[in-house]
Design a protein around this motif. Sequence first.
Motif, PDB file in Angstrom:
ATOM      1  N   UNK A   2     -16.473   1.743  48.628  1.00 13.02           N
ATOM      2  CA  UNK A   2     -15.870   0.843  47.653  1.00 13.02           C
ATOM      3  C   UNK A   2     -15.736  -0.537  48.275  1.00 13.02           C
ATOM      4  N   UNK A   3     -16.086  -1.566  47.531  1.00 14.29           N
ATOM      5  CA  UNK A   3     -16.097  -2.910  48.085  1.00 14.29           C
ATOM      6  C   UNK A   3     -14.759  -3.626  47.928  1.00 14.29           C
ATOM      7  N   UNK A   4     -13.924  -3.180  47.002  1.00 12.55           N
ATOM      8  CA  UNK A   4     -12.624  -3.811  46.825  1.00 12.55           C
ATOM      9  C   UNK A   4     -11.646  -3.264  47.865  1.00 12.55           C
ATOM     10  N   UNK A   5     -10.808  -4.148  48.410  1.00 13.10           N
ATOM     11  CA  UNK A   5      -9.808  -3.705  49.364  1.00 13.10           C
ATOM     12  C   UNK A   5      -8.703  -2.935  48.651  1.00 13.10           C
ATOM     13  N   UNK A   6      -8.162  -1.936  49.319  1.00 13.41           N
ATOM     14  CA  UNK A   6      -7.013  -1.226  48.802  1.00 13.41           C
ATOM     15  C   UNK A   6      -5.783  -2.114  48.940  1.00 13.41           C
ATOM     16  N   UNK A   7      -4.681  -1.722  48.297  1.00 13.81           N
ATOM     17  CA  UNK A   7      -3.441  -2.480  48.424  1.00 13.81           C
ATOM     18  C   UNK A   7      -2.985  -2.524  49.883  1.00 13.81           C
ATOM     19  N   UNK A   8      -3.153  -1.399  50.582  1.00 11.21           N
ATOM     20  CA  UNK A   8      -2.750  -1.352  51.988  1.00 11.21           C
ATOM     21  C   UNK A   8      -3.600  -2.303  52.833  1.00 11.21           C
ATOM     22  N   UNK A   9      -4.898  -2.306  52.598  1.00 13.02           N
ATOM     23  CA  UNK A   9      -5.776  -3.192  53.352  1.00 13.02           C
ATOM     24  C   UNK A   9      -5.440  -4.655  53.081  1.00 13.02           C
ATOM     25  N   UNK A  10      -5.179  -4.988  51.833  1.00 11.59           N
ATOM     26  CA  UNK A  10      -4.808  -6.368  51.493  1.00 11.59           C
ATOM     27  C   UNK A  10      -3.537  -6.774  52.203  1.00 11.59           C
ATOM     28  N   UNK A  70     -11.118   3.169  60.547  1.00  9.35           N
ATOM     29  CA  UNK A  70     -11.972   2.210  61.240  1.00  9.35           C
ATOM     30  C   UNK A  70     -12.212   0.949  60.425  1.00  9.35           C
ATOM     31  N   UNK A  71     -12.475   1.105  59.138  1.00  8.59           N
ATOM     32  CA  UNK A  71     -12.754  -0.066  58.306  1.00  8.59           C
ATOM     33  C   UNK A  71     -11.538  -0.991  58.248  1.00  8.59           C
ATOM     34  N   UNK A  72     -10.360  -0.425  58.048  1.00  5.73           N
ATOM     35  CA  UNK A  72      -9.142  -1.244  57.988  1.00  5.73           C
ATOM     36  C   UNK A  72      -8.852  -1.886  59.335  1.00  5.73           C
ATOM     37  N   UNK A  73      -9.094  -1.146  60.406  1.00  8.24           N
ATOM     38  CA  UNK A  73      -8.920  -1.705  61.751  1.00  8.24           C
ATOM     39  C   UNK A  73      -9.840  -2.910  61.957  1.00  8.24           C
ATOM     40  N   UNK A  74     -11.071  -2.839  61.471  1.00  4.05           N
ATOM     41  CA  UNK A  74     -11.995  -3.959  61.614  1.00  4.05           C
ATOM     42  C   UNK A  74     -11.528  -5.166  60.810  1.00  4.05           C
ATOM     43  N   UNK A  75     -10.925  -4.941  59.663  1.00  7.07           N
ATOM     44  CA  UNK A  75     -10.368  -6.045  58.881  1.00  7.07           C
ATOM     45  C   UNK A  75      -9.231  -6.724  59.650  1.00  7.07           C
ATOM     46  N   UNK A  76      -8.425  -5.911  60.293  1.00  7.14           N
ATOM     47  CA  UNK A  76      -7.334  -6.420  61.142  1.00  7.14           C
ATOM     48  C   UNK A  76      -7.902  -7.208  62.321  1.00  7.14           C
ATOM     49  N   UNK A  77      -8.956  -6.684  62.951  1.00  8.26           N
ATOM     50  CA  UNK A  77      -9.588  -7.372  64.070  1.00  8.26           C
ATOM     51  C   UNK A  77     -10.196  -8.703  63.626  1.00  8.26           C
ATOM     52  N   UNK A  78     -10.753  -8.738  62.434  1.00  4.50           N
ATOM     53  CA  UNK A  78     -11.347  -9.978  61.943  1.00  4.50           C
ATOM     54  C   UNK A  78     -10.301 -11.078  61.844  1.00  4.50           C
ATOM     55  N   UNK A  79      -9.128 -10.731  61.340  1.00  2.67           N
ATOM     56  CA  UNK A  79      -8.075 -11.745  61.212  1.00  2.67           C
ATOM     57  C   UNK A  79      -7.596 -12.220  62.579  1.00  2.67           C
ATOM     58  N   UNK A  80      -7.440 -11.313  63.523  1.00  4.89           N
ATOM     59  CA  UNK A  80      -7.052 -11.717  64.872  1.00  4.89           C
ATOM     60  C   UNK A  80      -8.130 -12.600  65.492  1.00  4.89           C
TER      61      UNK A  80
END
Length: 387
Positions: A2-10, A70-80
């Motif tokens: 799924x390409x849309x972020x979940x509420x948690x990911x956002x 892993x996907x959510x962790x990568x989103x977190x890493x991108x922001x850092x």
Amino acid sequence: MHFAMTDEQSMIVETTRAFVERELYPHEALVERTGHLPREIIQEVKAKAIEAGLYAANMPEEVGGAGLDTLTWLMYEKELGRANYALHWTCVARPCNILLAGTDEQKEKYLYPCMAGEKWDCLAMTEPGAGSDLRGMAATARQEGSDWILNGTKHFISHADIADFAIVFMATGVEETARGPKKKITAFFVDKGAPGFTVRDGYQNVSHRGYTNQVLEFDECRLPSSAVLGEVDKGFEVANTWLGATRLQVAATCLGRAERAFQHAVEYAAERQQFGQKIGKFQGVSFKLADMALELKAAHLLTWEAGWKFDQGTVTEADMSMAKLKATEMLAMVADEAIQIHGGMGLMDELPLERIWRDARVERIWEGTSEIQRHIISRELLRPHGG
């Protein structure tokens, strides 16, 4: 997928980005100017990161981490990754997940203090004569009774100056294979201050100011058998099991920096006037923006797909290599073009662009060079055909 972020990911993305902009950006100028990250800043920002729940967020919930997929962790890493590397890596530490391979006693001594921000770890593989070719390492460990004696040198070891211990990979024998003799590798925990273990200053690096590297020297360094991480002669198995996603981590942090540089370029092109119109109206600039957006989107998709497949258990070495290769080479292109759009101002340290441009260079080298990534990808393509 799924390409849309979940509420948690956002929520995680928004929280991490706000923390980076509020707590890390203000310290960038000092670190870039001095090449040093003061310990008081580390402690101050670390405490805030722990309070915000961002510290050691890469680790599973059962050991006190955030338990991100892993996907959510990568989103977190991108922001850092938007911020100066020394700031986000040291102040918002992500302990190496190879610590999860330890025994209960080893976890008590090494893992949990790292999770609490009481200790730092460092990983020592690279040697002066063996970079990507880990089988070529010359540093050795030999057994004497129940003890192990370590000898040799490691270099380019990140933040070993502040680390309380090192996870060190040593050659512990040779095995015969169909392709000839190969070295056996064993991983060890080595505490700072152990007799025969010396940490020396490393090299001055044009990339990532404030983020240090050191030389580790082992001279008849004696360790008990309890210092072995995993099984004797099974160091590669330990590394392959726990370190597989590090290439994706590099890719994700590159996405963050590229996005920051791209945003500066878009805003400047929309505001700067030359010859009676905004420079973004000129095809020479607008086409650059289009190409930057295209490359950034492609790198995002490759990285997010690899992260998603990692959690599905379907990721391949080529998937991760493609993500790392594309993201690191994309960052170099976006940083360079952002500077070109800004002209001379792009090279001034009033903007983060010259830093992002400098920092981009190392990404195509560490965690496997671009050439190594291409080798992995081509090998996976040819293997089914007997190549």
